[in-house]
Design a protein around this motif. Structure first.
Motif, PDB file in Angstrom:
ATOM      1  N   ALA A  50       0.938  -1.182   0.031  1.00  9.11           N
ATOM      2  CA  ALA A  50      -0.141   0.011  -0.070  1.00  9.11           C
ATOM      3  C   ALA A  50       0.957   1.271   0.024  1.00  9.11           C
ATOM      4  O   ALA A  50       0.510   2.194  -0.566  1.00  9.11           O
ATOM      5  CB  ALA A  50      -1.058  -0.067   1.340  1.00  9.11           C
ATOM      6  N   TYR A  51       1.846   1.209   0.745  1.00  6.99           N
ATOM      7  CA  TYR A  51       2.530   2.330   1.033  1.00  6.99           C
ATOM      8  C   TYR A  51       3.674   2.652  -0.447  1.00  6.99           C
ATOM      9  O   TYR A  51       3.381   3.652  -1.024  1.00  6.99           O
ATOM     10  CB  TYR A  51       3.513   2.096   2.127  1.00  6.99           C
ATOM     11  N   SER A  52       4.115   1.682  -1.049  1.00  5.42           N
ATOM     12  CA  SER A  52       4.860   1.817  -2.264  1.00  5.42           C
ATOM     13  C   SER A  52       4.118   2.120  -3.280  1.00  5.42           C
ATOM     14  O   SER A  52       4.228   2.854  -4.292  1.00  5.42           O
ATOM     15  CB  SER A  52       5.712   0.454  -2.546  1.00  5.42           C
ATOM     16  N   GLN A  53       2.910   1.477  -3.329  1.00  6.48           N
ATOM     17  CA  GLN A  53       1.868   1.845  -4.480  1.00  6.48           C
ATOM     18  C   GLN A  53       1.412   3.500  -4.494  1.00  6.48           C
ATOM     19  O   GLN A  53       1.256   4.018  -5.454  1.00  6.48           O
ATOM     20  CB  GLN A  53       0.686   0.959  -4.760  1.00  6.48           C
ATOM     21  N   GLU A  54       1.043   3.857  -3.206  1.00  8.58           N
ATOM     22  CA  GLU A  54       0.878   5.200  -3.330  1.00  8.58           C
ATOM     23  C   GLU A  54       1.882   6.322  -3.633  1.00  8.58           C
ATOM     24  O   GLU A  54       1.663   7.198  -4.312  1.00  8.58           O
ATOM     25  CB  GLU A  54       0.554   5.630  -1.535  1.00  8.58           C
TER      26      GLU A  54
ATOM     27  N   GLN B 211       4.143   5.421  -5.821  1.00  9.34           N
ATOM     28  CA  GLN B 211       4.041   5.142  -7.158  1.00  9.34           C
ATOM     29  C   GLN B 211       2.996   6.040  -7.903  1.00  9.34           C
ATOM     30  O   GLN B 211       3.158   6.584  -9.121  1.00  9.34           O
ATOM     31  CB  GLN B 211       4.033   3.851  -7.698  1.00  9.34           C
ATOM     32  N   ARG B 212       1.898   6.304  -7.447  1.00 14.53           N
ATOM     33  CA  ARG B 212       0.749   6.810  -8.026  1.00 14.53           C
ATOM     34  C   ARG B 212       1.137   8.356  -7.858  1.00 14.53           C
ATOM     35  O   ARG B 212       0.716   9.186  -8.783  1.00 14.53           O
ATOM     36  CB  ARG B 212      -0.589   6.459  -7.128  1.00 14.53           C
ATOM     37  N   ASN B 213       1.740   8.797  -6.950  1.00 16.58           N
ATOM     38  CA  ASN B 213       1.877  10.281  -6.784  1.00 16.58           C
ATOM     39  C   ASN B 213       3.209  10.590  -7.768  1.00 16.58           C
ATOM     40  O   ASN B 213       3.525  11.858  -7.680  1.00 16.58           O
ATOM     41  CB  ASN B 213       2.052  10.604  -5.143  1.00 16.58           C
TER      42      ASN B 213
END
Length: 96
Positions: free
Chosen positions: A29-33, A35-37
């Motif tokens: 969850a942390y890494s994907q957030e 990546q999204r930003n």
């Protein structure tokens, strides 16, 4: 600033499976957030290893340190960081 970051993960063999599952869920969850930003630009798994090569785009060393130390797997990682500069022979102005 762009940074090349290699992360090698070394989970203890005696860490309970439920703890591992919880840490990995939080890590994803942390890494994907990030990546999204756009902060965590690229991530590639290294074949045959529990490791990755990533590209981060952050304001400075302090921001990178804050983001990396916030990773749920941080205490189980060996991390190598290399600052990157645009090469004068590059044919693109971005990192596509």
């Amino acid at each position: 600033m762009l940074f090349h970051v290699r992360m090698n993960v070394n989970l203890p063999h005696d860490l309970p499976a439920s703890d591992v599952a919880e840490i990995l869920q939080k890590e994803k969850a942390y890494s994907q957030e990030l990546q999204r930003n756009g902060t965590w630009r690229h991530i590639w798994r290294i074949a045959g290893q529990y490791a990755n090569i990533s590209i981060f785009d952050v304001a400075d060393n302090e921001e990178l340190h804050r983001l990396l130390s916030g990773l749920p797997l941080f205490k189980f990682m060996d991390i190598e960081v290399m600052p990157l500069l645009r090469h004068p022979s590059a044919v693109r102005d971005d990192d596509r």
